[in-house]
Structures are given as C-alpha cells and as structure tokens.
Design a protein around this motif. Structure first.
Motif, short mmCIF file in Angstrom:
data_model
loop_
_atom_site.label_atom_id
_atom_site.label_comp_id
_atom_site.label_asym_id
_atom_site.label_seq_id
_atom_site.Cartn_x
_atom_site.Cartn_y
_atom_site.Cartn_z
N TYR A 85 0.84 -1.20 0.00
CA TYR A 85 0.00 0.00 0.00
C TYR A 85 0.87 1.25 0.00
CZ TYR A 85 -3.54 3.41 1.29
OH TYR A 85 -4.36 4.50 1.31
N ALA A 86 1.93 1.25 0.80
CA ALA A 86 2.85 2.39 0.84
C ALA A 86 3.49 2.63 -0.53
CB ALA A 86 3.92 2.17 1.90
N TYR A 87 3.80 1.54 -1.23
CA TYR A 87 4.35 1.66 -2.58
C TYR A 87 3.37 2.39 -3.50
CZ TYR A 87 6.03 0.27 -7.21
OH TYR A 87 6.45 0.30 -8.52
N LEU A 88 2.11 1.99 -3.45
CA LEU A 88 1.09 2.66 -4.26
C LEU A 88 0.98 4.13 -3.90
CD1 LEU A 88 -1.81 0.04 -4.33
CD2 LEU A 88 -0.41 0.78 -6.26
N LEU A 89 1.03 4.44 -2.63
CA LEU A 89 0.94 5.83 -2.20
C LEU A 89 2.12 6.66 -2.71
CD1 LEU A 89 -0.33 5.64 1.49
CD2 LEU A 89 -1.54 6.55 -0.50
N LEU A 98 -7.37 -3.08 5.42
CA LEU A 98 -6.90 -1.90 4.71
C LEU A 98 -7.16 -0.64 5.53
CD1 LEU A 98 -5.68 -0.45 2.30
CD2 LEU A 98 -7.92 -0.59 1.17
N SER A 99 -8.31 -0.55 6.16
CA SER A 99 -8.62 0.62 7.00
C SER A 99 -7.60 0.76 8.12
CB SER A 99 -10.03 0.51 7.58
OG SER A 99 -10.98 0.58 6.56
N ARG A 100 -7.20 -0.35 8.75
CA ARG A 100 -6.18 -0.29 9.80
C ARG A 100 -4.84 0.18 9.23
NH1 ARG A 100 -8.67 -5.20 11.61
NH2 ARG A 100 -7.11 -6.42 10.51
N ILE A 101 -4.48 -0.33 8.06
CA ILE A 101 -3.22 0.07 7.43
C ILE A 101 -3.23 1.56 7.12
CG2 ILE A 101 -1.87 -0.14 5.29
CD1 ILE A 101 -2.57 -3.14 5.31
N ARG A 102 -4.32 2.04 6.59
CA ARG A 102 -4.42 3.46 6.22
C ARG A 102 -4.28 4.37 7.45
NH1 ARG A 102 -9.41 4.75 3.09
NH2 ARG A 102 -8.22 6.57 2.44
N LYS A 103 -4.75 3.92 8.58
CA LYS A 103 -4.63 4.72 9.81
C LYS A 103 -3.17 4.76 10.29
CE LYS A 103 -9.29 3.88 11.48
NZ LYS A 103 -10.13 3.14 12.42
N GLU A 104 -2.44 3.67 10.03
CA GLU A 104 -1.06 3.57 10.51
C GLU A 104 -0.05 4.28 9.61
OE1 GLU A 104 -0.34 -0.63 10.75
OE2 GLU A 104 -1.90 -0.92 12.28
N ILE A 105 -0.33 4.36 8.33
CA ILE A 105 0.63 4.93 7.37
C ILE A 105 0.39 6.42 7.22
CG2 ILE A 105 1.37 4.98 4.96
CD1 ILE A 105 0.88 2.02 4.83
N THR A 106 1.46 7.17 7.41
CA THR A 106 1.40 8.62 7.18
C THR A 106 2.58 9.03 6.32
OG1 THR A 106 2.66 9.03 9.21
CG2 THR A 106 0.24 9.11 9.38
N PHE A 107 2.33 9.95 5.41
CA PHE A 107 3.39 10.47 4.53
C PHE A 107 3.51 11.94 4.72
CE2 PHE A 107 2.84 6.46 2.37
CZ PHE A 107 4.11 6.17 1.93
#
Length: 189
Positions: free
Chosen positions: A150-154, A180-189
């Motif tokens: 997911y981070a790669y896509l972002l 995916l919702s949990r992942i999105r909460k954890e990843i910040t750019f």
C-alpha cells in the motif's frame, strides 16, 4: 503525458515517424464503470490512457472479482495475452472513472511492424516492461506485507490512489477492507 511524449521517451522513433503513426489512434471516451475489454472476448486493440483510471480483474468461480492491476494516465491498456495469442481474454479492464483513450487496432500495429523494423524493437521493449511489472508484482506479493504494498502505491500514485474505491484496493492488496482501514490509519506520509 501525451501520446507523442510517450513514444519519444523510448528514443526509438524519430519525430517524423511518430507524426506518421499517431493519426492511426482514435479517441474513445468511456464512462465510469464501462469496460475496455471483457473477460471472454478477444483483445484486438490497445489503448493509451490520456485520462482516467482502470482496474484489471478476473472473476473466480464463485463470482468474486479479484483486482490484480491498476492502470493510470500515461499507461498502455490492453489484455496482453489475448492481444498476443488472439485467444479470448481471461480478464476485464474496467474504467474506475470517466476516461479518455487513444486506441489503435492490432491490424494497424501489425502492418507497421512489417513496414518499419523499429516497431519490433518498440514491441520488444513493451513486452520486457510487462514482464518486469509482472515479476515485480509477484515479488511484492511474496516478500512484502500488505502495508508495504500500500505504501508503494501511495508513493508512486498518490493522487490516483485516493480515487480508487477501497474494496478494489483491498482486493489488489489481497486483504479485507477492514485490514486496509487499519493500514491506512497507521501509514502517514
């Protein structure tokens, strides 16, 4: 990126050659939800995406759709194996947004290949890129976590990722929407 810029970046064709074959592409507009090609049909054309986002998916026996690829502006779009073999395709390529395509027919490409050997070089480069993309996808699935994918896509498609429905992203990542919702909460750019 324009179609002309796309061809120029390969440094295979000169400006005169590009000007000669770009008119073979025709404009096609697709509405959100429309398919460029459907599973079970033969792919007899390839497109350059001017605008819009596409997903490639296949259906399991139970009817569940599995997203395995996204295509963005500046990419080529086609059911590659069907395009090569002439067999019915195993995938559907569907517009996730309104889209504008530049489409060329296989018969026109085949003619250009016989008339200009540079087209063989171009098609070889495209085939190599497709192979590398497939290999990268396999290695991502085997080596990386869903969060890393997911981070790669972002990193590579930040604007477009926001436009893709979460259930398609989750399918592409091989996880549930909840995960995916949990992942999105954890990843910040």
């Amino acid at each position: 990126m324009t179609l002309t810029e796309f061809f120029k970046r390969f440094a295979i064709f000169d400006d005169r050659e590009i000007e000669a074959f770009v008119p073979l592409f025709t404009v096609r507009h697709l509405k959100k939800g429309a398919s460029f090609i459907r599973e079970g049909t033969r792919c007899t054309e390839v497109a350059f995406i001017e605008t819009g986002i596409f997903r490639s998916y296949y259906a399991k026996e139970n009817g569940e759709e599995v997203t395995y690829c996204f295509r963005f502006p500046g990419d080529l779009l086609g059911a590659y194996s069907s395009f090569i073999t002439g067999d019915p395709g195993l995938e559907t390529l569907c517009a996730l947004s309104d889209a504008s395509l530049l489409v060329i027919q296989k018969k026109d490409l085949d003619r250009w290949v016989t008339e200009n050997p540079k087209w063989m070089v171009f098609l070889k480069v495209v085939a190599e890129q497709q192979y590398l993309e497939l290999e990268n996808r396999i290695f991502q699935l085997l080596r990386e976590t869903a969060a890393e994918r997911y981070a790669y896509l972002l990193r590579h498609h930040p604007i477009y990722i926001q436009q893709i429905p979460l259930h398609y992203l989750a399918s592409f990542l091989g996880i549930t929407q909840r995960h995916l919702s949990r992942i999105r909460k954890e990843i910040t750019f």
